[in-house]
Design a protein around this motif. Structure first.
Motif, PDB file in Angstrom:
ATOM      1  N   CYS A 278       0.833  -1.211   0.000  1.00  0.00           N
ATOM      2  CA  CYS A 278       0.000   0.000   0.000  1.00  0.00           C
ATOM      3  C   CYS A 278       0.864   1.257   0.000  1.00  0.00           C
ATOM      4  O   CYS A 278       0.578   2.232  -0.715  1.00  0.00           O
ATOM      5  N   ALA A 279       1.919   1.247   0.815  1.00  0.00           N
ATOM      6  CA  ALA A 279       2.830   2.397   0.869  1.00  0.00           C
ATOM      7  C   ALA A 279       3.505   2.617  -0.479  1.00  0.00           C
ATOM      8  O   ALA A 279       3.608   3.755  -0.968  1.00  0.00           O
ATOM      9  N   ALA A 280       3.951   1.528  -1.089  1.00  0.00           N
ATOM     10  CA  ALA A 280       4.606   1.636  -2.399  1.00  0.00           C
ATOM     11  C   ALA A 280       3.659   2.215  -3.442  1.00  0.00           C
ATOM     12  O   ALA A 280       4.065   3.045  -4.275  1.00  0.00           O
ATOM     13  N   GLY A 281       2.398   1.790  -3.396  1.00  0.00           N
ATOM     14  CA  GLY A 281       1.418   2.293  -4.351  1.00  0.00           C
ATOM     15  C   GLY A 281       1.262   3.800  -4.269  1.00  0.00           C
ATOM     16  O   GLY A 281       1.283   4.506  -5.300  1.00  0.00           O
ATOM     17  N   LEU A 282       1.126   4.333  -3.054  1.00  0.00           N
ATOM     18  CA  LEU A 282       0.956   5.775  -2.891  1.00  0.00           C
ATOM     19  C   LEU A 282       2.230   6.551  -3.238  1.00  0.00           C
ATOM     20  O   LEU A 282       2.178   7.601  -3.888  1.00  0.00           O
ATOM     21  N   LEU A 283       3.382   6.039  -2.799  1.00  0.00           N
ATOM     22  CA  LEU A 283       4.635   6.744  -3.046  1.00  0.00           C
ATOM     23  C   LEU A 283       5.015   6.741  -4.529  1.00  0.00           C
ATOM     24  O   LEU A 283       5.661   7.678  -5.014  1.00  0.00           O
ATOM     25  N   LEU A 284       4.613   5.702  -5.250  1.00  0.00           N
ATOM     26  CA  LEU A 284       4.856   5.666  -6.692  1.00  0.00           C
ATOM     27  C   LEU A 284       3.858   6.534  -7.456  1.00  0.00           C
ATOM     28  O   LEU A 284       4.180   7.113  -8.501  1.00  0.00           O
ATOM     29  N   ALA A 285       2.634   6.637  -6.921  1.00  0.00           N
ATOM     30  CA  ALA A 285       1.599   7.436  -7.597  1.00  0.00           C
ATOM     31  C   ALA A 285       1.918   8.924  -7.537  1.00  0.00           C
ATOM     32  O   ALA A 285       1.624   9.667  -8.486  1.00  0.00           O
ATOM     33  N   ALA A 286       2.522   9.383  -6.423  1.00  0.00           N
ATOM     34  CA  ALA A 286       2.739  10.816  -6.200  1.00  0.00           C
ATOM     35  C   ALA A 286       3.493  11.511  -7.343  1.00  0.00           C
ATOM     36  O   ALA A 286       3.019  12.527  -7.873  1.00  0.00           O
ATOM     37  N   PRO A 287       4.665  11.020  -7.779  1.00  0.00           N
ATOM     38  CA  PRO A 287       5.385  11.724  -8.851  1.00  0.00           C
ATOM     39  C   PRO A 287       4.654  11.694 -10.188  1.00  0.00           C
ATOM     40  O   PRO A 287       4.727  12.659 -10.959  1.00  0.00           O
ATOM     41  N   PHE A 288       3.949  10.605 -10.474  1.00  0.00           N
ATOM     42  CA  PHE A 288       3.217  10.527 -11.742  1.00  0.00           C
ATOM     43  C   PHE A 288       2.056  11.518 -11.773  1.00  0.00           C
ATOM     44  O   PHE A 288       1.780  12.135 -12.815  1.00  0.00           O
ATOM     45  N   LEU A 289       1.361  11.682 -10.657  1.00  0.00           N
ATOM     46  CA  LEU A 289       0.275  12.659 -10.598  1.00  0.00           C
ATOM     47  C   LEU A 289       0.828  14.076 -10.743  1.00  0.00           C
ATOM     48  O   LEU A 289       0.219  14.923 -11.423  1.00  0.00           O
ATOM     49  N   TYR A 290       1.972  14.330 -10.117  1.00  0.00           N
ATOM     50  CA  TYR A 290       2.605  15.652 -10.236  1.00  0.00           C
ATOM     51  C   TYR A 290       2.952  15.943 -11.700  1.00  0.00           C
ATOM     52  O   TYR A 290       2.666  17.034 -12.220  1.00  0.00           O
ATOM     53  N   LEU A 291       3.563  14.981 -12.365  1.00  0.00           N
ATOM     54  CA  LEU A 291       3.944  15.171 -13.771  1.00  0.00           C
ATOM     55  C   LEU A 291       2.724  15.336 -14.666  1.00  0.00           C
ATOM     56  O   LEU A 291       2.744  16.124 -15.621  1.00  0.00           O
ATOM     57  N   ALA A 292       1.639  14.607 -14.374  1.00  0.00           N
ATOM     58  CA  ALA A 292       0.418  14.726 -15.173  1.00  0.00           C
ATOM     59  C   ALA A 292      -0.145  16.145 -15.092  1.00  0.00           C
ATOM     60  O   ALA A 292      -0.591  16.717 -16.099  1.00  0.00           O
ATOM     61  N   ILE A 293      -0.123  16.726 -13.892  1.00  0.00           N
ATOM     62  CA  ILE A 293      -0.663  18.074 -13.702  1.00  0.00           C
ATOM     63  C   ILE A 293       0.226  19.122 -14.374  1.00  0.00           C
ATOM     64  O   ILE A 293      -0.256  20.063 -15.009  1.00  0.00           O
ATOM     65  N   ILE A 294       1.533  18.952 -14.269  1.00  0.00           N
ATOM     66  CA  ILE A 294       2.472  19.920 -14.847  1.00  0.00           C
ATOM     67  C   ILE A 294       2.488  19.853 -16.373  1.00  0.00           C
ATOM     68  O   ILE A 294       2.521  20.874 -17.067  1.00  0.00           O
ATOM     69  N   PHE A 295       2.438  18.636 -16.928  1.00  0.00           N
ATOM     70  CA  PHE A 295       2.549  18.469 -18.382  1.00  0.00           C
ATOM     71  C   PHE A 295       1.252  18.786 -19.125  1.00  0.00           C
ATOM     72  O   PHE A 295       1.236  18.787 -20.353  1.00  0.00           O
ATOM     73  N   ALA A 296       0.162  19.050 -18.394  1.00  0.00           N
ATOM     74  CA  ALA A 296      -1.127  19.300 -19.052  1.00  0.00           C
ATOM     75  C   ALA A 296      -1.078  20.487 -20.000  1.00  0.00           C
ATOM     76  O   ALA A 296      -1.798  20.522 -20.999  1.00  0.00           O
ATOM     77  N   GLN A 297      -0.233  21.469 -19.720  1.00  0.00           N
ATOM     78  CA  GLN A 297      -0.157  22.656 -20.560  1.00  0.00           C
ATOM     79  C   GLN A 297       0.723  22.450 -21.786  1.00  0.00           C
ATOM     80  O   GLN A 297       0.714  23.284 -22.699  1.00  0.00           O
ATOM     81  N   GLY A 298       1.457  21.342 -21.824  1.00  0.00           N
ATOM     82  CA  GLY A 298       2.379  21.136 -22.931  1.00  0.00           C
ATOM     83  C   GLY A 298       2.028  19.984 -23.843  1.00  0.00           C
ATOM     84  O   GLY A 298       2.143  20.091 -25.070  1.00  0.00           O
ATOM     85  N   SER A 299       1.612  18.841 -23.267  1.00  0.00           N
ATOM     86  CA  SER A 299       1.357  17.646 -24.076  1.00  0.00           C
ATOM     87  C   SER A 299       0.176  16.861 -23.523  1.00  0.00           C
ATOM     88  O   SER A 299       0.225  16.368 -22.391  1.00  0.00           O
ATOM     89  N   THR A 300      -0.865  16.762 -24.310  1.00  0.00           N
ATOM     90  CA  THR A 300      -2.055  16.014 -23.881  1.00  0.00           C
ATOM     91  C   THR A 300      -1.742  14.540 -23.739  1.00  0.00           C
ATOM     92  O   THR A 300      -2.187  13.881 -22.788  1.00  0.00           O
ATOM     93  N   ILE A 301      -0.960  14.004 -24.673  1.00  0.00           N
ATOM     94  CA  ILE A 301      -0.620  12.577 -24.635  1.00  0.00           C
ATOM     95  C   ILE A 301       0.190  12.250 -23.382  1.00  0.00           C
ATOM     96  O   ILE A 301      -0.085  11.263 -22.677  1.00  0.00           O
ATOM     97  N   ALA A 302       1.183  13.085 -23.079  1.00  0.00           N
ATOM     98  CA  ALA A 302       2.005  12.860 -21.883  1.00  0.00           C
ATOM     99  C   ALA A 302       1.142  12.929 -20.624  1.00  0.00           C
ATOM    100  O   ALA A 302       1.323  12.139 -19.689  1.00  0.00           O
ATOM    101  N   THR A 303       0.191  13.841 -20.605  1.00  0.00           N
ATOM    102  CA  THR A 303      -0.704  13.976 -19.446  1.00  0.00           C
ATOM    103  C   THR A 303      -1.495  12.697 -19.220  1.00  0.00           C
ATOM    104  O   THR A 303      -1.592  12.194 -18.091  1.00  0.00           O
TER     105      THR A 303
END
Length: 505
Positions: free
Chosen positions: A345-370
């Protein structure tokens, strides 16, 4: 040739007696394991029961997220701000949260099948009523969405405890995994069905008229397929007799259970993140597309809800992969350590955090990457669903499980998805420096970054849970009733009360 199942549950539908403490002799089929017959439900009927509960769980989450799938249309129809939009989810979750302890108390003491039937019937009727609200009565939509929580509370607190009374050990984990597959799949279907019906009917109200008919089918299946198993019988030991204790005693025991409390806080972080994404991700993706010029802004209904459909598909796929991956990794890791579940469970949350951050940041640049980053973020988040439920069931004794489910629902929703959609909306409104499409996107983008931080905090709670999980599991498996519920030792027609102090080592 008899067609009567010897192990079938004969408890009357309206009875609150589960047959605990009774000594009824019956012949058991030799081709069934003893553990499956102890519940009073045949193995075939047990599988059918889980199938029905999975269907209802899928319907539950499908209904919950249909509103999110047509949110741009609802905002345009009622002309409301982000803060008021967030209230739609918050009102529902608050009702669901406050009623969960009531149904948890009832679920530990009365016929669970009857409680679910009444709750689902009410939920279906209220959902249907919410589809007839006009544009001058937004408050009526809020009220009806709040009432939907009544029906869902009656189901969510009880269904996992029925599965726990039908299966043990690895079988229970497997069945819970199947049951929790319905959460992401149902959530995804909510977006997909809501978007598709809105597009076809050109009226978002019709999206809310799909689940009520399916709800009535669920009640029919509950009545004629599901059987009420005996509480705790499948894991009872001859030397132990389970006793119901007072609600206050139950709560004191649960609060002292470190693994239960810490895993509940970890699950609260999951609820916060999923609640925020559930309501705001499609709207965020739409605003990002408007900001980059890929789509035209919504000035007239029906709005473009294709992002809701894509997000729904991603939710379905990542949910199946995440729940399956979480169960498989946990099963393999258990062979090396009994702390496997909270570590996964801990691994799931800790791995999800950076991907969610990147999804939010990349939304303005690349829809596919988001979309790619959202895919991985949601997949890792979904690893938690079945495992958290399994942790609760093996660190809590059978007669307190519905109460524990209710407590976990209250805390995780109170600090999680009850307030997170509204909080994200309010923060978004406060950050807007101008009423423009750019600031509609920017403000929501910045407010959603909070999800990554909360995911890291949740991972820390699960890591702490791993320190106590072995002792708490051992304590639950070797449970001895407390002083207010003395052990009854049958002796030639007489019963002798033995105090706990005399049997504790």
């Amino acid at each position: 040739m008899s067609f009567v199942e010897p192990t079938a549950d004969t408890t009357p539908f309206f009875s609150d007696d589960d047959g605990e403490g009774t000594d009824i002799k019956r012949e058991e089929p030799s081709n069934q394991p003893e553990a499956e017959c102890a519940s009073g439900v045949s193995s075939k009927r047990a599988v059918m029961t889980v199938a029905v509960l999975c269907y209802i769980n899928l319907l539950n989450y499908m209904d919950r997220f249909t509103v999110a799938g047509v949110l741009p249309d609802i905002e345009k129809f009622f002309n409301i701000s982000d803060g008021k939009s967030g209230l739609l989810q918050t009102v529902f979750i608050c009702s669901y949260m406050f009623l969960a302890p009531v149904f948890g108390y009832l679920g530990d003491r009365y016929n669970r099948k009857l409680i679910m039937c009444v709750g689902i019937s009410f939920w279906s009727l209220v959902t249907l009523a919410s589809s007839y609200v006009d544009k001058d009565h937004f408050w009526a939509l809020l009220v009806t969405r709040g009432f939907v929580g009544v029906g869902e509370a009656s189901y969510s607190t009880i269904a996992p405890t029925i599965i726990a009374d039908l299966f043990i050990k690895e079988k229970r984990t497997g069945m819970l995994s199947v049951f929790y597959f319905a959460i992401p799949v149902g959530s995804g279907l909510g977006y997909i069905v809501g978007s598709a019906v809105d597009k076809r009917a050109k009226d978002w109200h019709w999206a809310l008229r799909v689940t009520p008919a399916l709800g009535l089918l669920a009640v029919f299946l509950l009545v004629f397929v599901v059987q009420e198993p005996k509480r705790g019988a499948i894991e009872a030991r001859p030397e132990h007799t389970l006793h119901r204790t007072s609600w206050l005693t139950d709560m004191k025991a649960l609060i002292r259970n470190k693994s239960f409390v810490l895993s509940t806080f970890g699950f609260t972080a999951v609820a916060f993140v999923t609640g925020s994404l559930a309501l705001w991700a499609p709207a965020f993706l739409f605003r990002a597309a408007v900001f980059t010029g890929e789509k035209q802004p919504c000035v007239k209904e029906p709005c473009d809800t294709s992002d809701s459909m894509y997000f729904g598909i991603i939710t379905c796929v990542t949910g199946v992969l995440g729940v399956g991956m979480g169960g498989a990794v946990s099963h393999r890791l258990r062979q090396k350590t009994q702390r496997a579940d909270p570590l996964v469970c801990a691994a799931g949350l800790l791995l999800a955090a950076p991907f969610l951050y990147l999804a939010i940041i990349f939304a303005q640049g690349s829809t596919i990457a988001t979309y790619v980053f959202i895919f991985f973020g949601e997949m890792f988040l979904s690893m938690n669903w079945a495992i958290v439920a399994d942790i609760l069931l093996y660190v809590v004794v059978p007669t307190r499980r519905s109460t524990a489910e209710a407590f976990q629902i209250v805390l995780s929703h109170l600090l999680g998805d009850a307030g997170s959609p509204y909080l994200i909306g309010v923060v978004s409104d406060s950050l807007k420096q101008a009423d423009s499409y750019m600031w509609q996107f920017r403000s929501l983008q910045i407010s959603l970054l909070l999800c990554s931080f909360v995911a890291v905090v949740g991972g820390a709670f699960f890591l702490t849970t791993a320190l106590f999980i072995e002792n708490d599991r051992h304590r639950a498996e070797n449970y001895v009733p407390s002083d207010d519920a003395p052990i009854i030792v049958p002796k030639r027609g007489r019963s002798t009360k033995v105090s706990v102090s005399s049997v504790l080592i």
